[in-house]
Structures are given as structure tokens and as C-alpha cells.
Write a protein that holds these residues in place. Structure first.
Motif, PDB file in Angstrom:
ATOM      1  N   VAL A 190      -2.782  28.403 -39.945  1.00  0.00           N
ATOM      2  CA  VAL A 190      -4.227  28.325 -39.700  1.00  0.00           C
ATOM      3  C   VAL A 190      -4.971  29.351 -40.541  1.00  0.00           C
ATOM      4  CG1 VAL A 190      -6.027  28.635 -37.955  1.00  0.00           C
ATOM      5  CG2 VAL A 190      -3.943  27.377 -37.381  1.00  0.00           C
ATOM      6  N   ALA A 191      -4.443  30.571 -40.620  1.00  0.00           N
ATOM      7  CA  ALA A 191      -5.111  31.623 -41.381  1.00  0.00           C
ATOM      8  C   ALA A 191      -5.190  31.263 -42.859  1.00  0.00           C
ATOM      9  CB  ALA A 191      -4.364  32.946 -41.205  1.00  0.00           C
ATOM     10  N   ILE A 192      -4.104  30.752 -43.419  1.00  0.00           N
ATOM     11  CA  ILE A 192      -4.119  30.363 -44.833  1.00  0.00           C
ATOM     12  C   ILE A 192      -5.073  29.194 -45.053  1.00  0.00           C
ATOM     13  CG2 ILE A 192      -2.710  29.390 -46.675  1.00  0.00           C
ATOM     14  CD1 ILE A 192      -0.375  31.033 -45.616  1.00  0.00           C
ATOM     15  N   GLY A 193      -5.108  28.250 -44.098  1.00  0.00           N
ATOM     16  CA  GLY A 193      -6.050  27.139 -44.212  1.00  0.00           C
ATOM     17  C   GLY A 193      -7.494  27.602 -44.215  1.00  0.00           C
ATOM     18  N   VAL A 194      -7.824  28.559 -43.349  1.00  0.00           N
ATOM     19  CA  VAL A 194      -9.178  29.115 -43.317  1.00  0.00           C
ATOM     20  C   VAL A 194      -9.485  29.836 -44.621  1.00  0.00           C
ATOM     21  CG1 VAL A 194     -10.666  30.820 -42.188  1.00  0.00           C
ATOM     22  CG2 VAL A 194      -9.235  29.294 -40.805  1.00  0.00           C
ATOM     23  N   ALA A 195      -8.512  30.578 -45.150  1.00  0.00           N
ATOM     24  CA  ALA A 195      -8.725  31.292 -46.412  1.00  0.00           C
ATOM     25  C   ALA A 195      -8.988  30.329 -47.558  1.00  0.00           C
ATOM     26  CB  ALA A 195      -7.509  32.160 -46.726  1.00  0.00           C
ATOM     27  N   VAL A 196      -8.242  29.234 -47.601  1.00  0.00           N
ATOM     28  CA  VAL A 196      -8.466  28.228 -48.647  1.00  0.00           C
ATOM     29  C   VAL A 196      -9.860  27.631 -48.518  1.00  0.00           C
ATOM     30  CG1 VAL A 196      -7.723  25.982 -49.503  1.00  0.00           C
ATOM     31  CG2 VAL A 196      -6.014  27.717 -48.926  1.00  0.00           C
ATOM     32  N   ALA A 197     -10.268  27.346 -47.278  1.00  0.00           N
ATOM     33  CA  ALA A 197     -11.603  26.777 -47.063  1.00  0.00           C
ATOM     34  C   ALA A 197     -12.693  27.754 -47.500  1.00  0.00           C
ATOM     35  CB  ALA A 197     -11.777  26.415 -45.588  1.00  0.00           C
ATOM     36  N   GLY A 250      -3.239  39.734 -42.323  1.00  0.00           N
ATOM     37  CA  GLY A 250      -2.224  39.286 -41.368  1.00  0.00           C
ATOM     38  C   GLY A 250      -1.077  40.274 -41.248  1.00  0.00           C
ATOM     39  N   GLY A 251      -0.631  40.811 -42.404  1.00  0.00           N
ATOM     40  CA  GLY A 251       0.416  41.816 -42.363  1.00  0.00           C
ATOM     41  C   GLY A 251      -0.011  43.067 -41.615  1.00  0.00           C
ATOM     42  N   LEU A 252      -1.275  43.474 -41.801  1.00  0.00           N
ATOM     43  CA  LEU A 252      -1.781  44.656 -41.096  1.00  0.00           C
ATOM     44  C   LEU A 252      -1.861  44.422 -39.589  1.00  0.00           C
ATOM     45  CD1 LEU A 252      -4.629  45.792 -43.514  1.00  0.00           C
ATOM     46  CD2 LEU A 252      -2.434  46.932 -43.123  1.00  0.00           C
ATOM     47  N   ALA A 300     -10.283  37.964 -36.275  1.00  0.00           N
ATOM     48  CA  ALA A 300      -9.022  37.416 -35.777  1.00  0.00           C
ATOM     49  C   ALA A 300      -8.190  38.478 -35.072  1.00  0.00           C
ATOM     50  CB  ALA A 300      -8.232  36.810 -36.934  1.00  0.00           C
ATOM     51  N   TYR A 301      -8.322  39.730 -35.516  1.00  0.00           N
ATOM     52  CA  TYR A 301      -7.579  40.820 -34.878  1.00  0.00           C
ATOM     53  C   TYR A 301      -7.929  40.921 -33.400  1.00  0.00           C
ATOM     54  CZ  TYR A 301      -6.703  45.662 -33.482  1.00  0.00           C
ATOM     55  OH  TYR A 301      -6.326  46.787 -32.806  1.00  0.00           O
ATOM     56  N   TYR A 302      -9.226  40.851 -33.086  1.00  0.00           N
ATOM     57  CA  TYR A 302      -9.645  40.918 -31.687  1.00  0.00           C
ATOM     58  C   TYR A 302      -9.383  39.602 -30.954  1.00  0.00           C
ATOM     59  CZ  TYR A 302     -12.019  45.341 -32.615  1.00  0.00           C
ATOM     60  OH  TYR A 302     -12.289  46.642 -32.936  1.00  0.00           O
ATOM     61  N   ALA A 303      -9.587  38.469 -31.651  1.00  0.00           N
ATOM     62  CA  ALA A 303      -9.454  37.172 -30.984  1.00  0.00           C
ATOM     63  C   ALA A 303      -8.012  36.857 -30.602  1.00  0.00           C
ATOM     64  CB  ALA A 303     -10.007  36.072 -31.895  1.00  0.00           C
TER      65      ALA A 303
END
Length: 505
Positions: free
Chosen positions: A293-300, A325-327, A271-274
Motif C-alpha cells: 500500500v505504501a509503495i502504491g501511494v508513493a507511485v500515485a 517505512g524503514g524508520l 502513517a506513523y501515527y495511523a
């Protein structure tokens, strides 16, 4: 539960009504709102007096003015709040919106930091009761708690603002400074990690050597003026977050949970590059959508790879996502730091909530408001730290003596499970009370802190209204803080039932 909530709302409404009447009467009788104009030698003095009388309704009895204010508040139910005007004719609702946003930006971060760090310190000192670490932490927490706010603010301005601004012009790490930092970090780290003398010695030496290598290397990179993380640092920190969360949650022997966290860290690097170009100059809506979206992907990921430990895997994945995400945000802030530094020169401000007439990219504006927020946030967090750490420590020690804790240990549960799943959860009830009241009080604004750092927040609104014998701003302050106190107190009661099902009965 519903009957209890409705009953509490009814009693709280009566309390707020009585308190508002008392505060209004005390405010209007605290002085003369026309005293400055009566002593004026201006040619239009009579006009100014008449104008202020009209703005404040001074030609009407006090109970009529109070009833007008109360009916205006009642219109908030239908979304048409009318809180009147101050003595200059400005809408109090507009002033309240600006003050509330400024104060919330200030106190929310400070409160969250104080809660997280204070609770962590409280758990650690409870586990290491009467150790050297416990005594040292106790000393410093009470010292921070007893510091006069205005004096501590002056110290922060002197050393963390003026001193840093002077240093950043030509940042270098002298060897005496490097050695001193290494010694302090080594002593602190070995005290926190503990263990036998040999382990403490290796911890101290490792931290000292790391500092003696890292700081000169950062100096060579000119990291202070041109910071960067890069994909390697992102990957290492993300993987460390996944491993640490797994170790604390279920233990490293649960491979499915560990793999969930590591997979999430890998996806974070992708995601960093995308998203690099998308985050070049984003807005808050883009950040919010990407966070969802990121949290949704993490849950999945947690649900798909967790197996029988889906819940734990989901928690670890979400935590790793938040770290990554914070980084990524930090990396973009690092990218904007050189240009921001070139524009403002002295980045850490000592007064105000943002640089006047500042124009820049999204990340430069973020840095500007963040650096303005730094000193008051540190000050408020240090003051609140003692309360959370001491209450957590006392509650943990009390719970640790209960029979069910001894039973848990006798059944063979490891110490991590005993502390986090049994002792900590049951010790949260008194801490919940402190959280509710602390946050509600901080919404009212840290009056001294806001005055020292020049923040136009809720505390400043209240102080100005009281000084000018102007009830409208004072009542607006009361409306927000009183309502917040009631709601957070009710929320604490509801959380009691969530933490301890016996309370529902």
C-alpha cells in the motif's frame, strides 16, 4: 531472445546432469559410510548396520541409487520432490528446506549490503582517482578481502559481541572515547566530501563538534538501553532522504520532483501515527500488505505531482517511502529493545541462528533473529565488499575514457548526469556478472562462516554429508547451488540486453 534462452537451458541441463553424475561417484567413493558402525562395540551393531544399509540403499549398485535419486529430482516438475533420506533416515527434503531458509536469511542481507556499499565506494573512488581517499579505501578493501574468515570471525566475536555485551550492561561514553570517535568521523567525512582546504577544515570541525555534542546527549538519555526516534527525527530524516534523492536524481532545481518527495515524507509521518496500534504486535502478512500500500501511494504521488518528470518523481517518492517505512520499523524495534534486553541480558549472540526456546512478541523475535544475524552478515559483507568496489572502480574508469562521455560533458550536461545516467549505467555490465555469480555461490552457504557461528545452513549440510560419506545431502546441496548458478548466469545474460540494447542484436 527466446531461442537463446531455450538453447542456454538445454546446454545447462546437460552440464548439470554430467556434474551430478560426477559428484555422486566422487562422494560414494570418498570413504566408507559404515566405518563408524564397523568399529562400534554396541550389542545391536548388526541391526544398526542393516538399518543404515536400508536408509542409504547400499545393497544396490551405485548406478541404481543414482537413477533413483535422479527420478526423485524429476518429480519436482510435478511438485512431488523426493530427494531420499540421509543415513539416519531423515528426509533430505526437510533438511534442505531448513538449511536453505537459514542460509538465505544469512547471505541475502550480506550480499545486498556488499553490493550497495561496494558499488557506492567504487563510484566515489573512481571519481576521486589517486586521491588520499582512493588510496585509503583501496588499502582497507584489500585488507578485508585478504582476512582469513575464521580469524576475522573471532575478532568480531571478541569486540562486537563480547565487548558490546559487557558495555551494554552499563553503557557510558567516556570523553576519550567521544573525542576519538569525533576525530575518526571528522577525518573520514572530510576525505569523502573533499573540496578545498577551507571546506575540508569546516567539514572536519562540524563532524567533530556534532559528535562531542550528540554522544553526551545520548548518554544523558540512556539511549543505548532505551532508544527512541520520535516524530521529529522521522520528519527530519524523511525530508533529508527526499532532498538527497532529488539532488542525486534530477537536481534541486526541479521543484516538482522535490515536492513529491517532501509530500511522501509528510504522508509517512501521518502513517506513523495511523499505524502505531496496528504495528504494536503485527505479523509478516500485515507488514507485506502495508508495504504494498505504501509503495502504491508513493507511485500515485509521484505520478500526480511530477508533471513532466513523472518518472523521476515516482522514483524519489518510492525511495522516500522506503526510508520512512524503514524508520517506522526501527522505531518499533527501539520500543521493544528494553524488554528484549531485560529478557536475554547479552543481546549479541556468538553462535546459532536464534535463541533456543525464545518466546516473545513479533518485534522481540525480530530482534532476536536480527542480533544473531549481525556478526556473520558483517563478516560476509566485508569480504565481498572489495570485489564490488574494485570492479565498479575499474569499470567506471574505463567507461569514463569513452568518447560519448566526453561528448556528454561537451554538450553541457552537469557532472551528476554524466556519472549516473551515462557512465554508471554502461559500467554495470561487468558488475552484473559479479553479482550473479556471487549470489549464486553464496546460496551454497559460507561453509567456514556457518561453522564458526554455528549456523545450520547449506554449507553445514554439505560438510556433514561429505564427512559422513552420505550422498543424499551432498546431492541436495548440488541441486540447489548448481541450479542457482545456472539461473543467475542466465539472468545476467538477460540483464546485459536490458542495460545495453546493442547486445540484443
Amino acid at each position: 531472445m527466446l531461442k537463446f534462452i531455450l538453447r542456454r537451458f538445454g546446454s545447462s541441463f546437460l552440464v548439470l546432469l554430467g556434474a551430478s553424475l560426477l559428484l555422486y561417484v566422487l562422494t560414494i567413493n570418498s570413504g566408507d559410510p559404515l566405518s563408524d558402525l564397523r568399529e562400534s562395540n554396541a550389542d545391536n551393531r548388526e541391526f544398526l548396520i542393516e538399518q543404515r544399509v536400508n536408509f542409504m540403499g547400499l545393497d544396490q549398485p551405485w548406478y541404481v541409487r543414482y537413477w533413483t535419486w535422479l527420478t526423485g529430482v524429476g518429480k519436482c516438475v510435478i511438485g512431488q520432490c523426493d530427494l531420499g533420506t540421509n543415513r539416519s533416515g531423515q528426509s533430505v527434503l526437510d533438511l534442505l528446506g531448513l538449511a536453505a531458509s537459514s542460509t538465505l536469511r544469512l547471505v541475502v542481507l550480506a550480499t545486498v549490503l556488499a553490493m550497495i556499499v561496494g558499488i557506492a565506494i567504487g563510484i566515489l573512488t573512481a571519481i576521486r582517482q589517486y586521491s588520499g581517499l582512493d588510496y585509503v579505501v583501496t588499502f582497507f578493501t584489500f585488507m578485508f578481502f585478504s582476512l582469513p574468515v575464521f580469524w576475522a570471525a573471532v575478532l568480531l566475536k571478541e569486540y562486537l559481541a563480547i565487548g558490546f555485551n559487557d558495555w551494554i550492561a552499563d553503557p557510558t561514553y567516556a570523553w576519550p572515547t567521544v573525542i576519538a570517535i569525533g576525530l575518526v568521523l571528522g577525518v573520514a567525512l572530510q576525505a569523502v566530501l573533499g573540496g578545498n582546504p577551507r571546506r575540508r577544515l569546516f567539514t572536519f570541525l562540524g563532524a567533530f563538534i556534532f559528535v562531542c555534542i550528540a554522544l553526551p546527549y545520548l548518554d544523558w538519555l540512556n539511549f543505548a538501553r532505551f532508544p527512541q526516534l520520535g516524530p521529529i527525527a522521522l520528519t527530519l530524516v524523511g525530508a533529508a532522504a527526499a532532498v538527497g534523492a532529488t539532488a542525486l536524481g534530477v537536481g534541486l532545481q526541479n521543484r516538482r520532483v522535490l515536492y513529491s518527495g517532501l509530500i511522501t515524507a509528510g504522508l509517512g509521518l501521518v502513517a506513523y501515527y495511523a499505524t502505531y496500534s496496528l504495528l504494536w504486535d503485527p505479523n509478516w502478512l500485515i507488514l507485506f500488505v502495508m508495504a504494498v500500500v505504501a509503495i502504491g501511494v508513493a507511485v500515485a504521488v509521484g505520478r500526480l505531482t511530477g508533471g513532466y518528470s513523472k518518472g523521476a518523481a515516482t522514483i524519489v517518492s518510492v525511495f522516500t517511502t522506503l526510508v520512512m517505512g524503514g524508520l517506522i520499523i526501527v522505531e518499533h524495534l527501539f520500543r521493544a529493545w528494553p524488554s528484549y534486553l531485560a529478557e536475554v541480558g547479552r543481546p549479541i549472540a556468538t553462535i546459532g541462528s536464534q535463541t533456543p526456546n525464545f518466546t516473545g512478541t513479533f518485534w522481540e523475535d525480530f530482534l532476536d533473529k536480527g542480533t544473531q544475524l549481525l556478526l556473520p552478515t558483517i563478516l560476509l559483507a566485508l569480504i565481498s565488499l572489495a570485489t564490488y568496489s574494485r570492479y565498479t572502480r575499474a569499470s567506471m574508469l574505463e567507461v569514463s575514457q569513452q568518447d560519448y562521455i566526453r561528448t556528454a560533458r561537451a554538450k553541457g550536461l552537469n557532472e551528476r548526469q554524466v556519472i549516473l545516467k551515462h557512465a554508471f549505467r554502461n559500467s554495470l555490465i561487468p558488475i552484473t556478472t559479479i553479482m550473479a555469480f556471487d549470489f549464486a555461490s553464496l546460496i551454497g552457504g559460507a561453509v567456514i562462516t556457518e561453522q564458526v557461528f554455528g549456523w545450520k545452513g547449506m554449507g553445514e549440510l554439505f560438510r556433514t554429508g561429505l564427512t559422513q560419506v552420505d550422498p543424499a545431502p551432498v546431492m541436495a546441496f548440488f541441486l540447489v547451488t548448481g541450479t542457482a548458478a545456472v539461473l543467475f548466469n542466465l539472468l545476467a545474460d538477460i540483464l546485459y540486453a536490458v542495460l545495453d540494447p546493442r547486445i540484443r542484436v
